[in-house]
Design a protein around this motif. Sequence first.
Motif, PDB file in Angstrom:
ATOM      1  N   SER A  14       0.831  -1.205   0.000  1.00 57.36           N
ATOM      2  CA  SER A  14       0.000   0.000   0.000  1.00 57.36           C
ATOM      3  C   SER A  14       0.859   1.246   0.000  1.00 57.36           C
ATOM      4  CB  SER A  14      -0.923   0.002   1.217  1.00 57.36           C
ATOM      5  OG  SER A  14      -1.829  -1.067   1.153  1.00 57.36           O
ATOM      6  N   ARG A  15       1.934   1.233   0.762  1.00 58.08           N
ATOM      7  CA  ARG A  15       2.834   2.391   0.822  1.00 58.08           C
ATOM      8  C   ARG A  15       3.424   2.679  -0.554  1.00 58.08           C
ATOM      9  NH1 ARG A  15       7.344   0.769   3.864  1.00 58.08           N
ATOM     10  NH2 ARG A  15       5.780   0.034   5.314  1.00 58.08           N
ATOM     11  N   LYS A  19       2.496   6.045  -2.761  1.00 59.65           N
ATOM     12  CA  LYS A  19       3.541   6.984  -3.175  1.00 59.65           C
ATOM     13  C   LYS A  19       3.313   7.407  -4.631  1.00 59.65           C
ATOM     14  CE  LYS A  19       7.329   5.425  -0.255  1.00 59.65           C
ATOM     15  NZ  LYS A  19       8.638   4.739  -0.253  1.00 59.65           N
ATOM     16  N   LEU A  20       2.977   6.446  -5.482  1.00 56.05           N
ATOM     17  CA  LEU A  20       2.701   6.772  -6.884  1.00 56.05           C
ATOM     18  C   LEU A  20       1.483   7.681  -7.015  1.00 56.05           C
ATOM     19  CD1 LEU A  20       3.271   3.279  -8.539  1.00 56.05           C
ATOM     20  CD2 LEU A  20       4.762   5.276  -8.658  1.00 56.05           C
ATOM     21  N   VAL A  21       0.434   7.404  -6.262  1.00 56.78           N
ATOM     22  CA  VAL A  21      -0.759   8.250  -6.299  1.00 56.78           C
ATOM     23  C   VAL A  21      -0.420   9.653  -5.802  1.00 56.78           C
ATOM     24  CG1 VAL A  21      -3.086   8.562  -5.360  1.00 56.78           C
ATOM     25  CG2 VAL A  21      -2.338   6.303  -6.078  1.00 56.78           C
ATOM     26  N   GLY A  22       0.423   9.750  -4.787  1.00 56.22           N
ATOM     27  CA  GLY A  22       0.841  11.055  -4.269  1.00 56.22           C
ATOM     28  C   GLY A  22       1.651  11.850  -5.279  1.00 56.22           C
ATOM     29  N   ILE A  23       2.560  11.195  -5.961  1.00 55.13           N
ATOM     30  CA  ILE A  23       3.372  11.884  -6.976  1.00 55.13           C
ATOM     31  C   ILE A  23       2.491  12.396  -8.104  1.00 55.13           C
ATOM     32  CG2 ILE A  23       5.133  11.505  -8.753  1.00 55.13           C
ATOM     33  CD1 ILE A  23       6.481   9.560  -6.744  1.00 55.13           C
ATOM     34  N   VAL A  24       1.558  11.561  -8.543  1.00 55.27           N
ATOM     35  CA  VAL A  24       0.644  11.979  -9.608  1.00 55.27           C
ATOM     36  C   VAL A  24      -0.229  13.142  -9.141  1.00 55.27           C
ATOM     37  CG1 VAL A  24      -1.345  11.228 -10.964  1.00 55.27           C
ATOM     38  CG2 VAL A  24       0.656   9.774 -10.793  1.00 55.27           C
ATOM     39  N   LEU A  60     -10.612  11.923  -2.350  1.00 53.43           N
ATOM     40  CA  LEU A  60     -11.487  10.828  -2.756  1.00 53.43           C
ATOM     41  C   LEU A  60     -10.706   9.774  -3.554  1.00 53.43           C
ATOM     42  CD1 LEU A  60     -14.395   9.725  -2.834  1.00 53.43           C
ATOM     43  CD2 LEU A  60     -14.696  11.000  -4.952  1.00 53.43           C
ATOM     44  N   VAL A  61      -9.839  10.223  -4.434  1.00 55.70           N
ATOM     45  CA  VAL A  61      -9.007   9.291  -5.207  1.00 55.70           C
ATOM     46  C   VAL A  61      -8.068   8.527  -4.276  1.00 55.70           C
ATOM     47  CG1 VAL A  61      -7.134   9.188  -6.903  1.00 55.70           C
ATOM     48  CG2 VAL A  61      -9.170  10.536  -7.374  1.00 55.70           C
ATOM     49  N   TRP A  62      -7.490   9.215  -3.297  1.00 59.84           N
ATOM     50  CA  TRP A  62      -6.614   8.543  -2.328  1.00 59.84           C
ATOM     51  C   TRP A  62      -7.383   7.472  -1.558  1.00 59.84           C
ATOM     52  CZ3 TRP A  62      -1.675   9.405   0.163  1.00 59.84           C
ATOM     53  CH2 TRP A  62      -0.799  10.145  -0.612  1.00 59.84           C
ATOM     54  N   PHE A  63      -8.598   7.804  -1.131  1.00 59.35           N
ATOM     55  CA  PHE A  63      -9.405   6.836  -0.392  1.00 59.35           C
ATOM     56  C   PHE A  63      -9.741   5.621  -1.247  1.00 59.35           C
ATOM     57  CE2 PHE A  63     -13.626   5.267   0.875  1.00 59.35           C
ATOM     58  CZ  PHE A  63     -13.309   4.799   2.137  1.00 59.35           C
ATOM     59  N   MET A  64     -10.158   5.853  -2.492  1.00 55.64           N
ATOM     60  CA  MET A  64     -10.492   4.738  -3.385  1.00 55.64           C
ATOM     61  C   MET A  64      -9.262   3.886  -3.680  1.00 55.64           C
ATOM     62  SD  MET A  64     -13.383   6.329  -5.984  1.00 55.64           S
ATOM     63  CE  MET A  64     -12.159   6.843  -7.117  1.00 55.64           C
ATOM     64  N   ALA A  65      -8.116   4.525  -3.867  1.00 56.56           N
ATOM     65  CA  ALA A  65      -6.882   3.773  -4.117  1.00 56.56           C
ATOM     66  C   ALA A  65      -6.509   2.938  -2.901  1.00 56.56           C
ATOM     67  CB  ALA A  65      -5.753   4.728  -4.481  1.00 56.56           C
ATOM     68  N   LEU A  66      -6.630   3.518  -1.712  1.00 58.48           N
ATOM     69  CA  LEU A  66      -6.285   2.790  -0.490  1.00 58.48           C
ATOM     70  C   LEU A  66      -7.199   1.586  -0.292  1.00 58.48           C
ATOM     71  CD1 LEU A  66      -4.552   2.659   2.061  1.00 58.48           C
ATOM     72  CD2 LEU A  66      -6.258   4.082   3.174  1.00 58.48           C
ATOM     73  N   GLN A  72      -7.104  -5.891  -2.499  1.00 57.25           N
ATOM     74  CA  GLN A  72      -6.375  -6.825  -3.359  1.00 57.25           C
ATOM     75  C   GLN A  72      -5.148  -7.401  -2.649  1.00 57.25           C
ATOM     76  OE1 GLN A  72      -7.300  -8.048  -6.256  1.00 57.25           O
ATOM     77  NE2 GLN A  72      -9.159  -6.831  -6.207  1.00 57.25           N
ATOM     78  N   THR A  73      -4.477  -6.589  -1.860  1.00 60.48           N
ATOM     79  CA  THR A  73      -3.287  -7.060  -1.150  1.00 60.48           C
ATOM     80  C   THR A  73      -3.649  -8.054  -0.067  1.00 60.48           C
ATOM     81  OG1 THR A  73      -2.286  -4.905  -1.557  1.00 60.48           O
ATOM     82  CG2 THR A  73      -1.212  -6.301   0.037  1.00 60.48           C
ATOM     83  N   ILE A  74      -4.717  -7.791   0.676  1.00 59.41           N
ATOM     84  CA  ILE A  74      -5.148  -8.741   1.714  1.00 59.41           C
ATOM     85  C   ILE A  74      -5.560 -10.059   1.079  1.00 59.41           C
ATOM     86  CG2 ILE A  74      -6.983  -9.202   3.399  1.00 59.41           C
ATOM     87  CD1 ILE A  74      -6.849  -6.207   4.101  1.00 59.41           C
TER      88      ILE A  74
END
Length: 88
Positions: A14-15, A19-24, A60-66, A72-74
């Motif tokens: 997730s981290r 990070k990619l979502v933050g850069i974008v 909202l995008v950050w929340f949906m990405a998280l 998927q990771t779990i």
Amino acid sequence: MLGATVFTVVSMLSRDFLKLVGIVSIIVLPVIYFFMQKWLQNFAYQMEISWWMLILPVMLVWFMALVTISFQTIKTALMNPVKSLKSE
């Protein structure tokens, strides 16, 4: 990652994706602000863009990405690797 817990796997992946979502987000926010200002200049009634009008969609995008990444990771971390290798 031998012996890693589900929480460790989820937090590591997730981290990296966040990070990619933050850069974008950092790159896109000024571009969106610029083009919105240009687009709104063509209208007879002007409206000023507040900072929350840009931050709210980003959050909202950050929340949906998280949520998506965590789900998927779990699911992947809880999968039994023996079953997956056995079926191949």
